[in-house]
Motif scaffolding. Structure first.
Motif, PDB file in Angstrom:
ATOM      1  N   ASP A 175      -2.359  -2.494   5.940  1.00 10.11           N
ATOM      2  CA  ASP A 175      -1.217  -2.571   5.781  1.00 10.11           C
ATOM      3  C   ASP A 175      -0.814  -4.025   6.208  1.00 10.11           C
ATOM      4  O   ASP A 175      -0.036  -4.714   5.941  1.00 10.11           O
ATOM      5  CB  ASP A 175      -0.332  -1.819   6.426  1.00 10.11           C
ATOM      6  N   ILE A 176      -1.355  -4.377   7.106  1.00  8.81           N
ATOM      7  CA  ILE A 176      -1.424  -4.754   8.225  1.00  8.81           C
ATOM      8  C   ILE A 176      -2.115  -6.423   7.083  1.00  8.81           C
ATOM      9  O   ILE A 176      -1.401  -7.819   6.933  1.00  8.81           O
ATOM     10  CB  ILE A 176      -2.378  -5.652   9.530  1.00  8.81           C
TER      11      ILE A 176
ATOM     12  N   ASN B  10       1.015  -1.396  -0.265  1.00 10.01           N
ATOM     13  CA  ASN B  10       0.039  -0.292   0.431  1.00 10.01           C
ATOM     14  C   ASN B  10       0.981   1.084  -0.323  1.00 10.01           C
ATOM     15  O   ASN B  10       0.668   2.234   0.396  1.00 10.01           O
ATOM     16  CB  ASN B  10      -0.830   0.274   1.865  1.00 10.01           C
ATOM     17  N   GLY B  11       1.934   1.420  -0.792  1.00 11.06           N
ATOM     18  CA  GLY B  11       3.269   2.007  -0.802  1.00 11.06           C
ATOM     19  C   GLY B  11       3.720   2.257   0.226  1.00 11.06           C
ATOM     20  O   GLY B  11       4.027   3.460   0.606  1.00 11.06           O
TER      21      GLY B  11
ATOM     22  N   GLN C 223       3.279   1.985  10.572  1.00 17.20           N
ATOM     23  CA  GLN C 223       3.935   3.975   9.732  1.00 17.20           C
ATOM     24  C   GLN C 223       4.292   4.974  10.756  1.00 17.20           C
ATOM     25  O   GLN C 223       3.590   4.945  11.160  1.00 17.20           O
ATOM     26  CB  GLN C 223       2.059   3.920   8.620  1.00 17.20           C
ATOM     27  N   GLY C 224       5.060   4.649  10.080  1.00 12.98           N
ATOM     28  CA  GLY C 224       5.956   6.254  10.645  1.00 12.98           C
ATOM     29  C   GLY C 224       6.471   5.818  11.772  1.00 12.98           C
ATOM     30  O   GLY C 224       7.005   6.741  12.463  1.00 12.98           O
ATOM     31  N   HIS C 225       5.893   4.532  12.354  1.00 11.86           N
ATOM     32  CA  HIS C 225       6.629   3.943  13.483  1.00 11.86           C
ATOM     33  C   HIS C 225       7.918   3.325  14.051  1.00 11.86           C
ATOM     34  O   HIS C 225       8.700   2.420  12.246  1.00 11.86           O
ATOM     35  CB  HIS C 225       6.615   3.327  14.564  1.00 11.86           C
TER      36      HIS C 225
ATOM     37  N   ASP D 216       7.779   7.352   7.578  1.00  8.86           N
ATOM     38  CA  ASP D 216       6.675   7.450   7.281  1.00  8.86           C
ATOM     39  C   ASP D 216       6.170   8.195   5.000  1.00  8.86           C
ATOM     40  O   ASP D 216       7.395   7.758   5.456  1.00  8.86           O
ATOM     41  CB  ASP D 216       5.810   9.040   7.795  1.00  8.86           C
ATOM     42  N   VAL D 217       5.119   8.204   4.964  1.00  7.77           N
ATOM     43  CA  VAL D 217       4.653   8.141   3.489  1.00  7.77           C
ATOM     44  C   VAL D 217       3.979   9.106   3.988  1.00  7.77           C
ATOM     45  O   VAL D 217       2.812  10.185   4.600  1.00  7.77           O
ATOM     46  CB  VAL D 217       4.611   6.570   3.179  1.00  7.77           C
TER      47      VAL D 217
END
Length: 265
Positions: free
Chosen positions: A74-75, A7-8, A54-56, A61-62
């Motif tokens: 995402d999972i 997902n990017g 995400q971001g962690h 991060d996106v």
């Protein structure tokens, strides 16, 4: 230890142990290291897939906001990337919200669900916790420099300079209203709720959440035949901030993941 492009997002994950897969999702401003104290107990029985959201941590991060729903996708994407038709999922705090949304949005991928110190609606936090969430932004990130979460982030993040951005995005997420009660009541995934007896979530919300899952409505009967599918554990002497380090968590979670659970009616 590797990355999966889903997902990017270039999602970091680690695999430990062997057996039936168990996905671990950390709390806010954390990373897979958050589970270090209980990882040996879990990996002795399960193939653990620990993820940086995400971001962690090691997941950069996106250009999209932090949302429980997109992180749940995402999972699901990670499970498909790993070729896993289903997995058990355990999420703590913010990661619990992601785990719950994964079960709601992708029920076929979640065999059993464990939520640690997680509400099913934003109002499920104590008022003082909601007030603290409202203050989380770039300025507060500066006050958090030098704390253990920041030290870990600075050591492992692909872009340590994104620390203020993580606080801004997380604060935006935590200020958004949500109530997943209707979707929780429709869940068929066997679910266990785990809380500290001095958690950041009031007891009445814990009881309501358990009730939505079918728990606490009747006596189980002398033979346990009316026992609900859902499970509830309230662990003594702990708080929201130290529960995930307690050996009591794998002690109560592993039997739920291992033993047969009656399918819901």
């Amino acid at each position: 230890m590797s990355y999966a492009d889903v997902n990017g997002v270039r999602l970091w994950y680690e695999i430990h142990g062997s057996g039936r897969p168990l996905v671990l999702l950390h709390g806010g401003y954390g990373a897979v290291e958050m589970f270090a104290p209980i990882l040996p107990a879990l990996t002795a029985r399960r193939r653990v897939v620990a993820v940086d959201l995400q971001g962690h941590g090691r997941t950069a991060d996106v250009d999209r906001p932090l949302r429980f729903e997109s992180m749940a996708d995402d999972i699901a994407g990670l499970l498909r990337h790993l070729g896993l038709p289903e997995a058990d999922v355990l999420g703590y705090s913010l990661g619990g919200g992601v785990a719950l949304r994964t079960a709601i949005q992708h029920p076929a991928l979640v065999r059993r669900l464990v939520l640690v110190s997680t509400p099913c609606a934003r109002r499920g936090w104590f008022p003082e916790v909601l007030a603290a969430m409202a203050m989380q932004d770039e300025r507060f990130a500066e006050q958090m420099r030098g704390t253990p979460p920041h030290e870990l982030y600075a050591a492992v993040a692909p872009r340590p300079e994104d620390w203020p951005q993580l606080w801004a995005k997380t604060g935006d997420l935590l200020r958004r209203e949500y109530d997943w009660s209707t979707e929780v009541a429709a869940l068929t995934v066997p679910t266990m709720l785990v809380y500290a007896d001095a958690d950041s979530i009031p007891v009445h919300h814990i009881a309501d959440f358990y009730g939505l899952l079918g728990g606490g409505h009747r006596d189980a009967g002398w033979d346990g035949s009316d026992r609900p599918t859902a499970r509830l554990a309230v662990l003594p002497g702990l708080t929201h901030y130290d529960i995930i380090t307690s050996p009591a968590v794998p002690d109560v979670v592993l039997p739920f993941l291992t033993h047969e659970v009656r399918s819901p009616l």
